[in-house]
Design a protein around this motif. Structure first.
Motif, short mmCIF file in Angstrom:
data_model
loop_
_atom_site.label_atom_id
_atom_site.label_comp_id
_atom_site.label_asym_id
_atom_site.label_seq_id
_atom_site.Cartn_x
_atom_site.Cartn_y
_atom_site.Cartn_z
N GLU A 16 0.82 -1.21 0.00
CA GLU A 16 0.00 0.00 0.00
C GLU A 16 0.86 1.26 0.00
OE1 GLU A 16 -0.47 -2.55 2.10
OE2 GLU A 16 -2.43 -3.31 1.48
N PRO A 27 -1.65 9.54 3.78
CA PRO A 27 -2.29 8.41 4.49
C PRO A 27 -3.82 8.41 4.39
CG PRO A 27 -0.48 9.26 5.79
CD PRO A 27 -0.65 10.19 4.62
N LEU A 28 -4.44 9.59 4.42
CA LEU A 28 -5.90 9.64 4.28
C LEU A 28 -6.33 9.16 2.90
CD1 LEU A 28 -8.72 10.29 5.32
CD2 LEU A 28 -8.36 12.65 4.58
N ARG A 30 -4.86 6.93 1.12
CA ARG A 30 -4.74 5.47 1.19
C ARG A 30 -5.94 4.87 1.94
NH1 ARG A 30 0.84 3.10 3.36
NH2 ARG A 30 -0.19 2.68 5.32
N GLU A 31 -6.35 5.54 3.01
CA GLU A 31 -7.50 5.08 3.79
C GLU A 31 -8.78 5.14 2.95
OE1 GLU A 31 -9.62 6.02 8.09
OE2 GLU A 31 -7.78 7.10 7.54
N CYS A 32 -8.97 6.23 2.23
CA CYS A 32 -10.15 6.36 1.36
C CYS A 32 -10.14 5.30 0.28
CB CYS A 32 -10.21 7.75 0.74
SG CYS A 32 -10.62 9.06 1.91
N SER A 34 -8.76 2.34 0.44
CA SER A 34 -9.09 1.06 1.08
C SER A 34 -10.59 0.93 1.34
CB SER A 34 -8.32 0.91 2.40
OG SER A 34 -6.95 0.80 2.16
N VAL A 35 -11.21 2.02 1.78
CA VAL A 35 -12.66 2.01 2.03
C VAL A 35 -13.41 1.70 0.74
CG1 VAL A 35 -14.60 3.57 2.52
CG2 VAL A 35 -12.67 3.47 4.09
N GLU A 51 -17.14 6.82 6.56
CA GLU A 51 -16.29 5.65 6.83
C GLU A 51 -14.92 6.03 7.38
OE1 GLU A 51 -16.75 2.23 6.71
OE2 GLU A 51 -18.86 2.78 6.57
N VAL A 52 -14.36 7.13 6.89
CA VAL A 52 -13.02 7.55 7.35
C VAL A 52 -13.10 8.54 8.50
CG1 VAL A 52 -11.89 7.04 5.16
CG2 VAL A 52 -12.75 9.36 5.59
N ARG A 54 -14.19 11.71 8.70
CA ARG A 54 -13.67 13.04 8.35
C ARG A 54 -14.80 13.90 7.81
NH1 ARG A 54 -7.96 13.18 7.97
NH2 ARG A 54 -7.27 11.53 9.36
N SER A 62 -9.37 14.29 -0.76
CA SER A 62 -8.66 13.02 -0.87
C SER A 62 -9.13 12.23 -2.08
CB SER A 62 -8.86 12.21 0.42
OG SER A 62 -8.11 11.03 0.38
#
Length: 132
Positions: A16, A27-28, A30-32, A34-35, A51-52, A54, A62
């Motif tokens: 990742e 990092p956000l 990457r998180e989005c 993944s979601v 989901e994140v 924010r 993002s």
């Protein structure tokens, strides 16, 4: 993220991390991503933001970065009575990896050229005395 290439090669990077390494994503982002992948279905900005955990505007920025890099796609859904909204889905991983491989090949060729230029510039085999 490590600064030098040798530090990067010695670091314990996960797959990742390529999102950040190749495209400068955060990092956000990457998180989005993944979601969106884990969802299995297209999502709205509001759903991603929830989901994140924010604000909508933060999630939107993002998602825009992910769109610009080609990691996700956007689709317009039209309401019957007029108006529309957008949903976002991850791009096919094969397409993403193909693009990253192309970028890596371009980078490798560029680095090879720079190494050759370095060697030509600093080659000591032909000293000024040898040509006299």
């Amino acid at each position: 993220m490590p600064d030098s290439l040798s530090e990067q090669l010695q670091s314990d990077m996960q797959c990742e991390g390529l999102l950040e390494c190749f495209h400068g994503l955060k990092p956000l982002d990457r998180e989005c991503f993944s979601v969106l992948v884990e969802s299995g279905e297209p999502m709205t900005i509001d759903a991603v933001a929830e989901e994140v955990d924010r604000e909508r505007s933060t999630a939107y920025r993002s998602v825009q970065r992910l769109l610009q890099t080609g990691f996700i796609t956007k689709e317009q859904i039209n309401y019957d009575q007029g108006g529309y909204y957008h949903v976002y889905s991850p791009t096919d991983p094969e397409k993403i990896t193909s693009e990253m491989q192309r970028m890596l090949n371009d980078w490798y060729a560029k680095m090879g050229q720079l190494i050759q230029e370095f060697e030509e510039k600093y080659d000591q085999t032909e000293s000024p005395q040898a040509t006299s």
